[in-house]
Design a protein around this motif. Structure first.
Motif, mmCIF file in Angstrom:
data_model
loop_
_atom_site.group_PDB
_atom_site.id
_atom_site.type_symbol
_atom_site.label_atom_id
_atom_site.label_comp_id
_atom_site.label_asym_id
_atom_site.label_seq_id
_atom_site.Cartn_x
_atom_site.Cartn_y
_atom_site.Cartn_z
ATOM 1 N N GLY A 19 0.822 -1.187 -0.070
ATOM 2 C CA GLY A 19 -0.009 -0.165 0.209
ATOM 3 C C GLY A 19 0.938 1.147 0.233
ATOM 4 O O GLY A 19 2.163 1.268 -0.417
ATOM 5 N N ARG A 20 0.286 2.377 0.376
ATOM 6 C CA ARG A 20 1.082 3.556 0.584
ATOM 7 C C ARG A 20 2.396 3.850 1.179
ATOM 8 O O ARG A 20 2.906 4.605 1.160
ATOM 9 C CB ARG A 20 0.166 4.811 0.727
ATOM 10 C CG ARG A 20 -0.770 4.706 2.146
ATOM 11 C CD ARG A 20 -1.555 5.977 2.426
ATOM 12 N NE ARG A 20 -0.679 6.950 2.576
ATOM 13 C CZ ARG A 20 -0.263 7.373 3.765
ATOM 14 N NH1 ARG A 20 -0.153 6.442 5.003
ATOM 15 N NH2 ARG A 20 0.500 8.330 3.774
ATOM 16 N N SER A 21 2.299 2.881 2.329
ATOM 17 C CA SER A 21 3.659 2.665 3.073
ATOM 18 C C SER A 21 4.580 1.539 2.574
ATOM 19 O O SER A 21 5.790 1.907 2.550
ATOM 20 C CB SER A 21 3.307 2.481 4.456
ATOM 21 O OG SER A 21 2.678 3.252 5.172
ATOM 22 N N ASP A 46 -0.593 -1.197 -7.447
ATOM 23 C CA ASP A 46 -0.367 0.043 -8.087
ATOM 24 C C ASP A 46 1.220 0.034 -8.222
ATOM 25 O O ASP A 46 1.997 -0.296 -7.363
ATOM 26 C CB ASP A 46 -0.988 1.321 -7.327
ATOM 27 C CG ASP A 46 -2.278 1.441 -7.287
ATOM 28 O OD1 ASP A 46 -3.007 0.845 -8.055
ATOM 29 O OD2 ASP A 46 -2.781 2.282 -6.369
ATOM 30 N N ARG A 47 1.814 0.885 -9.448
ATOM 31 C CA ARG A 47 2.969 1.116 -9.666
ATOM 32 C C ARG A 47 3.845 -0.429 -9.816
ATOM 33 O O ARG A 47 5.004 -0.059 -9.396
ATOM 34 C CB ARG A 47 3.555 2.076 -8.569
ATOM 35 C CG ARG A 47 2.745 3.139 -8.555
ATOM 36 C CD ARG A 47 3.107 4.017 -7.188
ATOM 37 N NE ARG A 47 4.509 4.587 -7.154
ATOM 38 C CZ ARG A 47 5.238 5.093 -6.152
ATOM 39 N NH1 ARG A 47 4.412 5.473 -5.086
ATOM 40 N NH2 ARG A 47 6.425 5.449 -6.290
ATOM 41 N N SER A 77 3.905 -3.368 6.476
ATOM 42 C CA SER A 77 2.891 -2.098 6.380
ATOM 43 C C SER A 77 2.099 -1.822 7.560
ATOM 44 O O SER A 77 1.723 -3.027 8.201
ATOM 45 C CB SER A 77 2.365 -2.316 4.854
ATOM 46 O OG SER A 77 3.118 -2.241 3.761
ATOM 47 N N THR A 147 2.259 11.548 2.599
ATOM 48 C CA THR A 147 3.521 10.982 2.055
ATOM 49 C C THR A 147 4.037 10.014 3.189
ATOM 50 O O THR A 147 4.328 10.513 4.301
ATOM 51 C CB THR A 147 4.800 11.740 1.751
ATOM 52 O OG1 THR A 147 4.228 12.421 0.617
ATOM 53 C CG2 THR A 147 5.815 10.588 1.210
ATOM 54 N N ALA A 148 4.218 8.753 2.977
ATOM 55 C CA ALA A 148 4.991 7.834 4.061
ATOM 56 C C ALA A 148 6.117 8.338 4.387
ATOM 57 O O ALA A 148 6.911 8.934 3.547
ATOM 58 C CB ALA A 148 4.885 6.445 3.670
ATOM 59 N N GLY A 151 9.026 7.669 2.028
ATOM 60 C CA GLY A 151 9.060 8.700 1.056
ATOM 61 C C GLY A 151 9.580 9.899 1.057
ATOM 62 O O GLY A 151 9.829 10.574 0.120
#
Length: 464
Positions: A19-21, A46-47, A77, A147-148, A151
């Motif tokens: 995920g986002r982390s 994603d990505r 995460s 933003t984690a 990042g």
């Protein structure tokens, strides 16, 4: 900020959760020379092509039993349960298992301002970052929002102040995490669908203070019994600089005669007028005090604090004013994912409230809302898995009507609402039974409101 080396070059790191982390954690580890496997139970992420191009091995779907057998480091995460058998076995076999927040904190160069609590974290983190930025600091907000922290490592300098929203899921995976300033906003039952007991949840929160020394600062909400009790249990070693609306403050921030002031050695220095705060609710004012306390310690001038507060109109999904239709306000507080947060949202309005309540229950007691709902609310619209619990707790207090979707809930709430009243989405629950996440729930609420009658709607700031 690490004072001892942490080197992963040539090591095999497995990141669980894409995920986002998890994604920035995998990218950070790869940039630092590790061989990285990123595993997620979802069929797609994603990505994916970007990550593969960077040399990250990706494994999707059910985790193979030997996934962690050759790992030198496991990074979780926040959404990953650290007590899963495969992870517990890796830890038992001596493999280091840490969270993404812990990983990033070992490499950031700047100081960390960590903010935790059961409710108000996102608002306080965002406002703190804005106050600091207004004063000229490099102060990115991140962690559990934005933003984690992984990042932010590449852009971190010795002058950076990382303002980090820190959830219990993130903090439970920390070991050497060491904030310069640690903020505890409040503490009440939450996430008991994940943490086995309230004490386990509280212990995760308490880790925010674990590595602080007498050179650091701890900021605690003196109005909140849960927060003050946890601070005592945690044997905080950092210097204290607290805040409160009602409890006397000797060294910290409070309100006197319509002004937010800094109290120290019996003297009160004015900082900014309470009238600068544009969003209703005592809980919002409490969050402003917390951010102000941080910024006092960081050396932010009062004028910069006031500029940031005056232009802050809140966050999406946090007491977000969506529209006024037929004299009825529609307010999105989808981030109210527990009983305490829903209570604060409800008490922001004096009368005529129709509350959309329910979802995947995380613990607590819906009956705790009864005293607030009496006299303030006209009805409750119940959604999600927790509808039977809502009826059991509140049927004797006010009318409770079921809805099968967000569109159905908004339509029924609008029918119940009176002119001058409020339709308030304050679910007191997680969203995963009906929605992708709390943001999806909030956006579906806004879409349903928009669909009621666009021609009659209007929206503007909380105060003109």
């Amino acid at each position: 900020m690490m004072t001892t080396p942490f080197d992963v070059h040539g090591k095999h790191a497995v990141v669980i959760g894409a995920g986002r982390s998890g994604v920035p954690a995998a990218q950070l580890l790869r940039a630092r020379g590790a061989s990285v496997t990123l595993a997620d139970s979802a069929p797609t992420i994603d990505r994916e092509s970007e990550l593969r191009a960077a040399g990250v091995t990706i494994e999707l779907g059910a985790h193979r039993p030997d996934l962690l057998d050759d790992a030198d480091l496991v990074v979780l995460s926040p959404g990953v349960d650290p007590e899963q058998p495969m992870i517990a076995l890796a830890r038992q076999n001596g493999t280091p298992v840490i969270g993404e927040l812990e990983l990033a904190s070992r490499w950031v160069k700047g100081r960390v301002i960590a903010i935790t609590g059961t409710k108000g974290k996102s608002t306080t983190t965002t406002l703190t970052s804005r106050m600091l930025t207004e004063a000229g600091f490099d102060a990115p907000a991140g962690g559990n929002i934005g933003t984690a922290l992984s990042g932010q490592v590449a852009s971190s300098t010795d002058q950076t102040l990382h303002v980090v929203e820190s959830s219990s899921f993130q903090l439970e995976g920390t070991d050497m995490f060491h904030p310069w300033i640690a903020v505890l906003l409040n503490l009440s039952a939450d996430h008991l669908d994940r943490h086995p007991t309230f004490d386990a949840y509280a212990d995760a929160k308490a880790r925010i203070f674990r590595n602080q020394t007498s050179d650091d600062w701890a900021i605690v909400n003196l109005d909140d019994e849960g927060a003050t009790s946890l601070a005592r249990r945690a044997h905080v070693r950092a210097r204290r600089f607290d805040f409160a609306l009602d409890t006397p403050v000797n060294d910290g921030v409070t309100v006197e005669h319509g002004t937010i002031v800094r109290r120290s050695h019996g003297e009160a220095a004015p900082l900014l007028p309470v009238a600068s705060v544009k969003i209703p609710g005592r809980h919002i004012l409490s969050d402003v005090l917390a951010a102000t306390a941080v910024c006092c310690l960081a050396g932010v001038p009062p004028a910069a604090m006031q500029r940031a507060v005056e232009t802050f109109e809140g966050l999406e999904h946090a007491l977000e004013r969506v529209a006024v239709i037929g004299g009825v306000q529609f307010v999105n507080d989808s981030k109210a994912t527990n009983i305490a947060a829903a209570s604060r949202a409800i008490e922001s309005f004096e009368r005529g409230v129709v509350v959309i309540l329910g979802g995947k229950f995380k613990g607590g007691n819906f009956g705790d809302l009864a005293p607030l709902l009496r006299g303030r609310a006209d009805a409750v619209i119940a959604i999600g898995e927790s509808r039977p619990q809502i009826h059991a707790a509140l049927d004797a207090v006010l009318p409770v009507q079921d809805a099968t979707s967000m569109e159905d809930a908004v339509r029924k709430a609008a029918q119940q609402a009176r002119t001058g009243g409020v339709v308030l989405l304050a679910p007191a629950c997680a969203s995963f039974d009906m929605f992708r996440d709390y943001a999806d729930r909030g956006r579906q609420f806004k879409a349903a409101v928009k669909g009621l009658n666009v021609a009659q709607s209007s929206v503007g700031p909380w105060r003109s």
